[in-house]
Scaffold this motif. Structure first.
Motif, PDB file in Angstrom:
ATOM      1  N   MET A  33     -45.431 -69.008  55.564  1.00 43.58           N
ATOM      2  CA  MET A  33     -44.232 -68.223  55.737  1.00 43.58           C
ATOM      3  C   MET A  33     -43.696 -67.288  54.540  1.00 43.58           C
ATOM      4  SD  MET A  33     -40.335 -69.643  56.354  1.00 43.58           S
ATOM      5  CE  MET A  33     -38.847 -68.327  56.153  1.00 43.58           C
ATOM      6  N   VAL A  34     -44.041 -67.627  53.533  1.00 45.53           N
ATOM      7  CA  VAL A  34     -43.675 -66.621  52.231  1.00 45.53           C
ATOM      8  C   VAL A  34     -44.758 -65.397  52.351  1.00 45.53           C
ATOM      9  CG1 VAL A  34     -44.105 -66.344  49.799  1.00 45.53           C
ATOM     10  CG2 VAL A  34     -42.971 -68.491  50.724  1.00 45.53           C
TER      11      VAL A  34
ATOM     12  N   ILE B  33     -48.195 -68.052  42.217  1.00 45.95           N
ATOM     13  CA  ILE B  33     -47.209 -67.341  41.429  1.00 45.95           C
ATOM     14  C   ILE B  33     -47.067 -65.810  41.857  1.00 45.95           C
ATOM     15  CG2 ILE B  33     -46.613 -66.248  39.154  1.00 45.95           C
ATOM     16  CD1 ILE B  33     -47.581 -69.000  37.934  1.00 45.95           C
ATOM     17  N   ASN B  34     -48.133 -65.021  42.255  1.00 43.85           N
ATOM     18  CA  ASN B  34     -48.167 -63.493  42.443  1.00 43.85           C
ATOM     19  C   ASN B  34     -47.315 -63.572  43.854  1.00 43.85           C
ATOM     20  OD1 ASN B  34     -50.392 -65.022  43.830  1.00 43.85           O
ATOM     21  ND2 ASN B  34     -51.030 -63.015  44.773  1.00 43.85           N
ATOM     22  N   TYR B  35     -47.369 -64.681  44.823  1.00 43.74           N
ATOM     23  CA  TYR B  35     -46.721 -64.352  45.923  1.00 43.74           C
ATOM     24  C   TYR B  35     -45.333 -64.760  45.879  1.00 43.74           C
ATOM     25  CZ  TYR B  35     -50.622 -65.394  49.268  1.00 43.74           C
ATOM     26  OH  TYR B  35     -51.724 -65.301  50.137  1.00 43.74           O
ATOM     27  N   THR B  36     -44.881 -65.604  44.881  1.00 44.42           N
ATOM     28  CA  THR B  36     -43.234 -65.821  44.416  1.00 44.42           C
ATOM     29  C   THR B  36     -43.030 -64.442  43.735  1.00 44.42           C
ATOM     30  OG1 THR B  36     -43.910 -68.047  43.948  1.00 44.42           O
ATOM     31  CG2 THR B  36     -41.741 -67.112  43.072  1.00 44.42           C
ATOM     32  N   ASN B  37     -43.653 -63.743  43.062  1.00 48.96           N
ATOM     33  CA  ASN B  37     -43.282 -62.346  42.088  1.00 48.96           C
ATOM     34  C   ASN B  37     -43.003 -61.458  43.208  1.00 48.96           C
ATOM     35  OD1 ASN B  37     -43.435 -63.656  39.652  1.00 48.96           O
ATOM     36  ND2 ASN B  37     -45.312 -63.008  39.149  1.00 48.96           N
ATOM     37  N   LEU B  38     -43.992 -61.315  44.315  1.00 45.68           N
ATOM     38  CA  LEU B  38     -43.506 -60.441  45.404  1.00 45.68           C
ATOM     39  C   LEU B  38     -42.363 -60.610  46.314  1.00 45.68           C
ATOM     40  CD1 LEU B  38     -47.330 -60.017  46.422  1.00 45.68           C
ATOM     41  CD2 LEU B  38     -46.060 -58.142  45.528  1.00 45.68           C
ATOM     42  N   LEU B  39     -42.063 -62.022  46.415  1.00 44.57           N
ATOM     43  CA  LEU B  39     -40.947 -62.488  47.235  1.00 44.57           C
ATOM     44  C   LEU B  39     -39.605 -62.075  46.181  1.00 44.57           C
ATOM     45  CD1 LEU B  39     -40.435 -63.932  49.687  1.00 44.57           C
ATOM     46  CD2 LEU B  39     -40.299 -66.082  48.511  1.00 44.57           C
TER      47      LEU B  39
ATOM     48  N   ILE C 186     -40.748 -69.032  36.458  1.00 46.23           N
ATOM     49  CA  ILE C 186     -41.655 -69.483  37.243  1.00 46.23           C
ATOM     50  C   ILE C 186     -42.736 -70.583  36.562  1.00 46.23           C
ATOM     51  CG2 ILE C 186     -44.213 -68.468  37.975  1.00 46.23           C
ATOM     52  CD1 ILE C 186     -41.899 -67.272  39.405  1.00 46.23           C
ATOM     53  N   THR C 187     -42.520 -70.547  35.308  1.00 49.77           N
ATOM     54  CA  THR C 187     -43.372 -71.682  34.664  1.00 49.77           C
ATOM     55  C   THR C 187     -42.509 -72.876  34.855  1.00 49.77           C
ATOM     56  OG1 THR C 187     -43.752 -69.859  32.736  1.00 49.77           O
ATOM     57  CG2 THR C 187     -44.093 -72.409  32.276  1.00 49.77           C
ATOM     58  N   SER C 188     -41.410 -73.164  34.846  1.00 49.74           N
ATOM     59  CA  SER C 188     -40.712 -74.340  35.035  1.00 49.74           C
ATOM     60  C   SER C 188     -40.448 -74.475  36.534  1.00 49.74           C
ATOM     61  CB  SER C 188     -39.680 -74.553  33.900  1.00 49.74           C
ATOM     62  OG  SER C 188     -38.486 -73.811  34.493  1.00 49.74           O
TER      63      SER C 188
END
Length: 252
Positions: free
Chosen positions: A130-131, A213-219, A236-238
């Motif tokens: 979904m992300v 992590i790269n997906y989260t950053n793009l989100l 992101i780290t924790s």
């Protein structure tokens, strides 16, 4: 343009109705406190709200809109953007909502799960998928459209921004501004205190660990204005996020 701005003329208040920020619970409380009405299952029905003299701003003419934007008490309820996305996923896709698996789930399964069209049921979409879909196609469904867009946050000068994470204190403040209430409703603050979002910190960690992590950053880039305007943070780290609070509205 103003289809998420709910108006209560009797109280001269304007509320941005944002999905996945506890809006169902909030509107239920609003109807109870201001009208003495218990409508638990139909608070998203415009016809039901209209029956109790609650209308969306897009139903007014231009002059009426400007009067309300200038003179009414204006507020919204916000939520951490990435937690709101997770809440939408769990409600609409993971829990097999009758509508979303067929309409959206099948598309995501075919594109990101490589499930053949004939075998796709839309009921096995992962959070990562979904992300990925939101990153590629944009957050256009109103359950995860950025709050800043839904609420016209760059146009409307809101008087108060409440947070789902601190809803106990914020709701009490907002309800204290009401001019017309039904009865004394002395037990209502206990409802505020009892309410907590269903997506807690441990749940957030569990799901976002499955997302690269790269997906989260793009989100985060997609929801940059929500982070910027409402002061949310993300580590992101924790896998921690800003504004962790308990049921009493206190950060910890």
């Amino acid at each position: 343009m103003y289809d998420h701005i709910l108006i209560d003329d009797a109280n001269r208040m304007l509320f941005c109705d944002v999905p996945k920020t506890g809006s169902s619970f909030f509107k239920m409380l609003w109807l109870n406190y201001t009208r003495g009405i218990y409508e638990y299952n139909r608070v998203h029905d415009r016809g039901v709200l209209r029956k109790y003299n609650l209308r969306y701003l897009d139903t007014y003419n231009r002059t009426e809109v400007q009067i309300r934007l200038k003179s009414y008490f204006k507020f919204m309820v916000v939520r951490h953007p990435l937690v709101r996305i997770l809440s939408a996923y769990r409600d609409k896709l993971e829990n097999a909502n009758p509508f979303y698996p067929a309409v959206l789930g099948r598309t995501i399964e075919r594109q990101y799960g490589h499930v053949p069209a004939g075998k796709s049921k839309g009921r096995n979409v992962t959070f990562k998928q979904m992300v990925h879909y939101i990153i590629d196609h944009g957050p256009y469904d109103h359950h995860w459209t950025p709050i800043s867009l839904l609420c016209n946050a760059c146009e409307i000068e809101y008087d108060y921004v409440a947070r789902l994470e601190t809803s106990y204190l914020d709701y009490r403040y907002i309800f204290s501004k009401l001019k017309n209430v039904h009865g004394d409703n002395t037990g209502l603050p206990q409802s505020f205190r009892a309410y907590k979002g269903a997506t807690d910190f441990d749940m957030v960690r569990k799901y976002y660990k499955t997302v690269p992590i790269n997906y989260t950053n793009l989100l985060i880039e997609k929801y940059y204005m929500d982070f910027r305007l409402f002061g949310y943070t993300w580590n992101i780290t924790s896998l921690s996020y800003g504004n962790r609070v308990n049921a009493y509205g206190k950060e910890y």
